[in-house]
Scaffold this motif. Structure first.
Motif, PDB file in Angstrom:
ATOM      1  N   ALA A 191       0.838  -1.207   0.000  1.00  0.00           N
ATOM      2  CA  ALA A 191       0.000   0.000   0.000  1.00  0.00           C
ATOM      3  C   ALA A 191       0.870   1.252   0.000  1.00  0.00           C
ATOM      4  CB  ALA A 191      -0.925   0.007   1.211  1.00  0.00           C
ATOM      5  N   GLN A 192       1.934   1.245   0.806  1.00  0.00           N
ATOM      6  CA  GLN A 192       2.827   2.406   0.860  1.00  0.00           C
ATOM      7  C   GLN A 192       3.543   2.608  -0.470  1.00  0.00           C
ATOM      8  OE1 GLN A 192       2.824   4.249   3.854  1.00  0.00           O
ATOM      9  NE2 GLN A 192       1.224   2.783   4.332  1.00  0.00           N
ATOM     10  N   PHE A 193       3.857   1.511  -1.158  1.00  0.00           N
ATOM     11  CA  PHE A 193       4.579   1.604  -2.426  1.00  0.00           C
ATOM     12  C   PHE A 193       3.691   2.128  -3.559  1.00  0.00           C
ATOM     13  CE2 PHE A 193       5.888  -0.248  -6.498  1.00  0.00           C
ATOM     14  CZ  PHE A 193       7.198   0.194  -6.577  1.00  0.00           C
ATOM     15  N   TYR A 194       2.483   1.558  -3.684  1.00  0.00           N
ATOM     16  CA  TYR A 194       1.627   1.930  -4.822  1.00  0.00           C
ATOM     17  C   TYR A 194       0.811   3.197  -4.574  1.00  0.00           C
ATOM     18  CZ  TYR A 194       2.742  -2.498  -7.069  1.00  0.00           C
ATOM     19  OH  TYR A 194       3.405  -3.538  -7.689  1.00  0.00           O
ATOM     20  N   LYS A 195       0.682   3.601  -3.322  1.00  0.00           N
ATOM     21  CA  LYS A 195      -0.031   4.830  -2.965  1.00  0.00           C
ATOM     22  C   LYS A 195      -1.427   4.865  -3.605  1.00  0.00           C
ATOM     23  CE  LYS A 195       4.088   7.585  -1.964  1.00  0.00           C
ATOM     24  NZ  LYS A 195       5.055   6.474  -1.973  1.00  0.00           N
ATOM     25  N   SER A 243      -2.458  -3.549  -9.001  1.00  0.00           N
ATOM     26  CA  SER A 243      -1.871  -2.220  -8.788  1.00  0.00           C
ATOM     27  C   SER A 243      -0.884  -1.863  -9.889  1.00  0.00           C
ATOM     28  CB  SER A 243      -1.183  -2.166  -7.425  1.00  0.00           C
ATOM     29  OG  SER A 243      -2.093  -2.433  -6.382  1.00  0.00           O
ATOM     30  N   GLU A 244      -0.112  -2.843 -10.356  1.00  0.00           N
ATOM     31  CA  GLU A 244       0.805  -2.608 -11.472  1.00  0.00           C
ATOM     32  C   GLU A 244       0.043  -2.151 -12.712  1.00  0.00           C
ATOM     33  OE1 GLU A 244       4.146  -2.729 -12.222  1.00  0.00           O
ATOM     34  OE2 GLU A 244       4.543  -2.802 -10.060  1.00  0.00           O
ATOM     35  N   LYS A 245      -1.085  -2.791 -12.948  1.00  0.00           N
ATOM     36  CA  LYS A 245      -1.903  -2.430 -14.107  1.00  0.00           C
ATOM     37  C   LYS A 245      -2.437  -1.012 -13.961  1.00  0.00           C
ATOM     38  CE  LYS A 245      -5.805  -4.138 -16.842  1.00  0.00           C
ATOM     39  NZ  LYS A 245      -6.856  -5.179 -16.934  1.00  0.00           N
ATOM     40  N   TYR A 246      -2.897  -0.657 -12.766  1.00  0.00           N
ATOM     41  CA  TYR A 246      -3.423   0.679 -12.538  1.00  0.00           C
ATOM     42  C   TYR A 246      -2.331   1.745 -12.659  1.00  0.00           C
ATOM     43  CZ  TYR A 246      -7.511  -1.723 -10.529  1.00  0.00           C
ATOM     44  OH  TYR A 246      -8.612  -2.522 -10.324  1.00  0.00           O
ATOM     45  N   LYS A 247      -1.140   1.419 -12.164  1.00  0.00           N
ATOM     46  CA  LYS A 247      -0.051   2.405 -12.136  1.00  0.00           C
ATOM     47  C   LYS A 247       0.585   2.596 -13.499  1.00  0.00           C
ATOM     48  CE  LYS A 247       4.240   3.503  -9.673  1.00  0.00           C
ATOM     49  NZ  LYS A 247       5.193   3.055  -8.617  1.00  0.00           N
ATOM     50  N   ASN A 248       0.775   1.500 -14.237  1.00  0.00           N
ATOM     51  CA  ASN A 248       1.553   1.549 -15.476  1.00  0.00           C
ATOM     52  C   ASN A 248       0.745   1.307 -16.735  1.00  0.00           C
ATOM     53  OD1 ASN A 248       4.082   1.920 -14.049  1.00  0.00           O
ATOM     54  ND2 ASN A 248       3.893  -0.222 -13.410  1.00  0.00           N
ATOM     55  N   GLY A 249      -0.530   0.980 -16.567  1.00  0.00           N
ATOM     56  CA  GLY A 249      -1.381   0.764 -17.737  1.00  0.00           C
ATOM     57  C   GLY A 249      -1.235  -0.603 -18.357  1.00  0.00           C
ATOM     58  N   LYS A 250      -0.434  -1.466 -17.780  1.00  0.00           N
ATOM     59  CA  LYS A 250      -0.272  -2.814 -18.310  1.00  0.00           C
ATOM     60  C   LYS A 250       0.154  -3.740 -17.175  1.00  0.00           C
ATOM     61  CE  LYS A 250       4.492  -1.942 -19.784  1.00  0.00           C
ATOM     62  NZ  LYS A 250       5.441  -1.970 -20.931  1.00  0.00           N
ATOM     63  N   SER A 251      -0.099  -5.027 -17.381  1.00  0.00           N
ATOM     64  CA  SER A 251       0.280  -6.019 -16.381  1.00  0.00           C
ATOM     65  C   SER A 251       1.793  -6.205 -16.375  1.00  0.00           C
ATOM     66  CB  SER A 251      -0.393  -7.361 -16.686  1.00  0.00           C
ATOM     67  OG  SER A 251      -1.796  -7.211 -16.701  1.00  0.00           O
ATOM     68  N   ASN A 252       2.324  -6.402 -15.200  1.00  0.00           N
ATOM     69  CA  ASN A 252       3.750  -6.684 -15.067  1.00  0.00           C
ATOM     70  C   ASN A 252       3.915  -7.714 -13.953  1.00  0.00           C
ATOM     71  OD1 ASN A 252       6.536  -6.729 -14.757  1.00  0.00           O
ATOM     72  ND2 ASN A 252       6.766  -4.515 -15.074  1.00  0.00           N
TER      73      ASN A 252
END
Length: 283
Positions: A191-195, A243-252
């Motif tokens: 949670a702290q990382f993805y904010k 969260s990766e998808k939300y942050k970067n627009g793609k799955s990682n």
């Protein structure tokens, strides 16, 4: 208790609804409890649950995320059942609040538990009925019954009348019974990382975002105590995938797996896992 939505005026985060509307909502600190509050709460909140991708109410296996969710869910169901059986109650009655499509109650029923469930979604109740699990729409429909266990698996964060709900659940519990609550933990490393991109904020469907201190205080005010806290270690991986998808627009998946691992490793020291199960009993 009458603290309700008593919040500080300064926003903690601005978060986007990635699932349905694309709208932004504020997370603000509660003035009494160590937790965050989603604001504003839409008047038509039910509309924000109407999405094919809102898979907590489906049995979909169409996408990669669906498949991961279903695999983890099946494992988690057995872990949840083991937790219940560890209570060694003389009888085995359970009320599952927010029962979804009835999978957990199906597992309990096969293990000789006397089951009852509540689920507000008509679509989810229909899916559960096909499995032989018949659910009520609201807790208020349950009269003159007490249960050994009342479970809320990622449900308490959704309820609008938080303090009223806690009081009502306590009234449905046997004196020596237990309430089992699983909720995300906004104090976790992921949670702290993805904010603001942290998927477990899930605004506006998640109205409350709890810390461990908040859960302890909320239940202490109805003379209940947290008897045990259990980590949900898989949640950090699944939440990080979204969260990766939300942050970067793609799955990682690689980055998500690494973040999930780091979050769990950090929690060995801090006890701040991505999600936590609280076993709560009367004082």
């Amino acid at each position: 208790m009458s603290k309700g939505r008593n919040i500080d005026s300064i926003p903690f985060l601005n978060c986007k609804d990635y699932t349905v509307s694309g709208e932004y909502f504020k997370l603000q600190k509660h003035a009494v409890y160590e937790m965050l509050v989603t604001t504003p709460v839409p008047a038509n909140l039910g509309e924000y649950y109407k999405s094919a991708s809102y898979i907590s109410h489906t049995d979909s296996r169409k996408t990669f995320f669906d498949k991961v969710y279903q695999i983890v869910k099946n494992y988690a169901l057995q872990q949840k059942l083991s937790l219940l059986n560890s209570f060694k109650t003389t009888t085995k009655s359970i009320l599952d609040v927010g029962a979804g499509t009835g999978d957990f109650l199906s597992v309990c029923k096969r293990d000789a538990w006397d089951t009852l469930g509540v689920e507000p979604s008509a679509a989810a109740r229909g899916a559960a009925a096909k499995k032989g699990i018949y659910l009520k729409a609201n807790v208020s429909e349950i009269k003159n019954q007490e249960f050994d266990v009342i479970s809320l698996w990622h449900v308490l964060e959704h309820v609008e009348n938080l303090e009223e709900t806690i009081k009502r659940l306590k009234g449905l519990l046997k004196p020596d019974g237990r309430i089992v609550v699983a909720v995300p933990n906004y104090k976790s490393n992921d949670a702290q990382f993805y904010k603001e991109h942290w998927a477990a904020y899930d605004v506006p469907r998640h109205l409350w975002h709890f810390s461990q201190k908040a859960i302890h205080k909320l239940f202490s005010e109805v003379d209940m105590i947290v008897d045990k806290t259990v980590p949900m270690k898989f949640d950090s991986y699944y939440v990080s995938l979204l969260s990766e998808k939300y942050k970067n627009g793609k799955s990682n998946p690689i980055a998500a797996f690494y973040r999930g691992y780091v979050s769990n490793r950090t929690a060995r020291r801090t006890s701040e896992y991505s999600s936590l199960i609280y076993v709560i009993k009367n004082q």
